[in-house]
Motif scaffolding. Sequence first.
Motif, PDB file in Angstrom:
ATOM      1  N   ARG A  11       1.950  -9.343  11.146  1.00 44.94           N
ATOM      2  CA  ARG A  11       1.479  -7.645  11.662  1.00 44.94           C
ATOM      3  C   ARG A  11       1.578  -7.081  12.798  1.00 44.94           C
ATOM      4  N   PHE A  54       7.847  -0.212  13.464  1.00 43.76           N
ATOM      5  CA  PHE A  54       7.816   1.566  13.232  1.00 43.76           C
ATOM      6  C   PHE A  54       7.600   1.527  14.672  1.00 43.76           C
ATOM      7  N   LEU A  99       3.224   2.213   2.783  1.00 43.55           N
ATOM      8  CA  LEU A  99       4.570   2.035   4.131  1.00 43.55           C
ATOM      9  C   LEU A  99       5.354   1.771   3.832  1.00 43.55           C
ATOM     10  N   ILE A 113       2.148   7.677  10.600  1.00 35.13           N
ATOM     11  CA  ILE A 113       1.476   6.435  10.124  1.00 35.13           C
ATOM     12  C   ILE A 113       0.831   5.999  11.206  1.00 35.13           C
ATOM     13  N   LEU A 162      -1.414   2.241   9.632  1.00 35.78           N
ATOM     14  CA  LEU A 162      -0.808   0.943   9.975  1.00 35.78           C
ATOM     15  C   LEU A 162      -1.266   0.169  10.517  1.00 35.78           C
ATOM     16  N   TRP A 187      -3.209  -3.451   8.257  1.00 41.74           N
ATOM     17  CA  TRP A 187      -2.756  -4.916   9.067  1.00 41.74           C
ATOM     18  C   TRP A 187      -3.345  -5.472   9.971  1.00 41.74           C
ATOM     19  N   ARG A 208       2.034  -4.339   2.852  1.00 44.14           N
ATOM     20  CA  ARG A 208       1.247  -4.481   2.862  1.00 44.14           C
ATOM     21  C   ARG A 208       0.483  -6.017   3.259  1.00 44.14           C
TER      22      ARG A 208
END
Length: 526
Positions: free
Chosen positions: A68, A75, A142, A189, A193, A197, A267
């Motif tokens: 994660r 990201f 995602l 996002i 996210l 996660w 994910r």
Amino acid sequence: MDEKGASKPELEDAETGGRLMAPETNAEDVVSPVSTENANHYGDGLDTHHLPLNQNSSNLEVHLYRKRWLIVLLFAACSTSNAYQWIHLNIIGDKVVLYYNASLPKSVYLQQVALDWLSMVYMLAYIPLIFPLTWLLDKKGLRLVIIAGSLLNALGAWLKCAALHPDRFALVVFAQTTCAIAQVFILGIPAHLAAVWFGPNEVSTATAFGVFGNQIGCALGFLLPPEIVTSAQDVEAIERELKVMLYGGAVITSVLFVLVLIFFQNRPPSPPSQAQILAASGSSDEAYCSSLRNLFANASFVLLLVTYGINTGSYYAIGTLLNSLVLYYFPHDHVNAGRIGLTLVVAGVAGSILSGIWLDRTKCYKLTTIVIYAMSCVGMLCFTLTLCLSKIWAVFLCSGILGFFMTGYLPVGFEFAAELTYPEPEGTSSGLLNASAQIFGIILTLGIRAVTEKLQNGMLAGNLAITAVLLLGVVGTILIRSDLRRQVAQLTRLNEALIEEEVVSDVKTKSPAKVERTDTNDASDI
């Protein structure tokens, strides 16, 4: 925790587990969900939010994965590169106008407005595209969204390199529009996210970390261009310096696209929290339009939508006009214009991280939002007054205070919205928040630019107008009802699981006694 025979189950929140364990179960013994069908469906990426209603979500285990942190780091890097491209031309606006003068309007005011649109196109593109993008995120997940965003971001960066000629300002606008479309795939996002996660005690910190990437990009966009493009009047020198800046950005965005393509995952195989299990099992048949209706029927969320838009839109307007604002009070001080922007953002990074940690520990969403909002208003007033004093050190100090609270508000707004709107998808609520911010950003930017053109003390009047609007936002925030639905769902799920584990434990404890009594009765009968 690992000892057998414990009287009560415990909640373990560790890198390798994060599971709700039965009393006689060791952490290492639990290697997969009870229902592998459910777990595989959760992690396959075909449907980012939902499990079929006919499957029993209680068969899924809560599990946290070390990956994660890689996901949120990738990201954040993509968000950094995209946010950098938002402001890197506006902060050297006087140099851009000089270089592209041949393809710009003759009016000075129209030249400034054209320059402003390099920033405002980020805001304009977001408003109509966020709705189909949120639907795409809800349906495809995602990975597809982030890949598309990073690809468009790299494409826009290379188009800017192709626009390095004085008569190609139109191509610059097209390239910036491409980057603006990429932003739609990135900006909303973080909350989604984090929910997908991260565990319940990490979501606010993870959201802050995701927003942190955007803030770092803004900071670099303020800092680097004035340090790279330093020539004052030499057009050829400006072109050489622009080439270094633009090609460097294009290479970095291309590398990030490749890394996302290789490593970014949709994910985790198992959900990270009980709230995610409930969200997965409870709303699979709900249409996207129905979700939107639910959000707009939520009065608290609608009020937050407006107040968030005011605060963040004010930040966008300040960032867009910062070059003109600083040069108005400190002529020819181009480098300090960028450094003041850097101070705004770096202080905001600290504010975001601290606010995220604070929320994870206290869950005081409304009070935190009110305090941060009120301090943003105070910071804006101080920033406005110190500009008039022409004391550059005081401007730096007040810009730090303003940035700490105004930019630090971003993750707080995301998380407060996620709480108010649960179990609606986090991507939908955060997308609407960002759309509101873009609308207010455009209105405030155009309004302040018009005021500065028409009034003698237009910059002062514009800054005071932003302060007044922020004050209205504080009042609106106070009126929001604190309905923390996600926290309630999390606690409800945990209580149900604990009760279930206690029932199982009682059955195991009482069964041998019943068997023993039966044997005794049988012996006496004989």
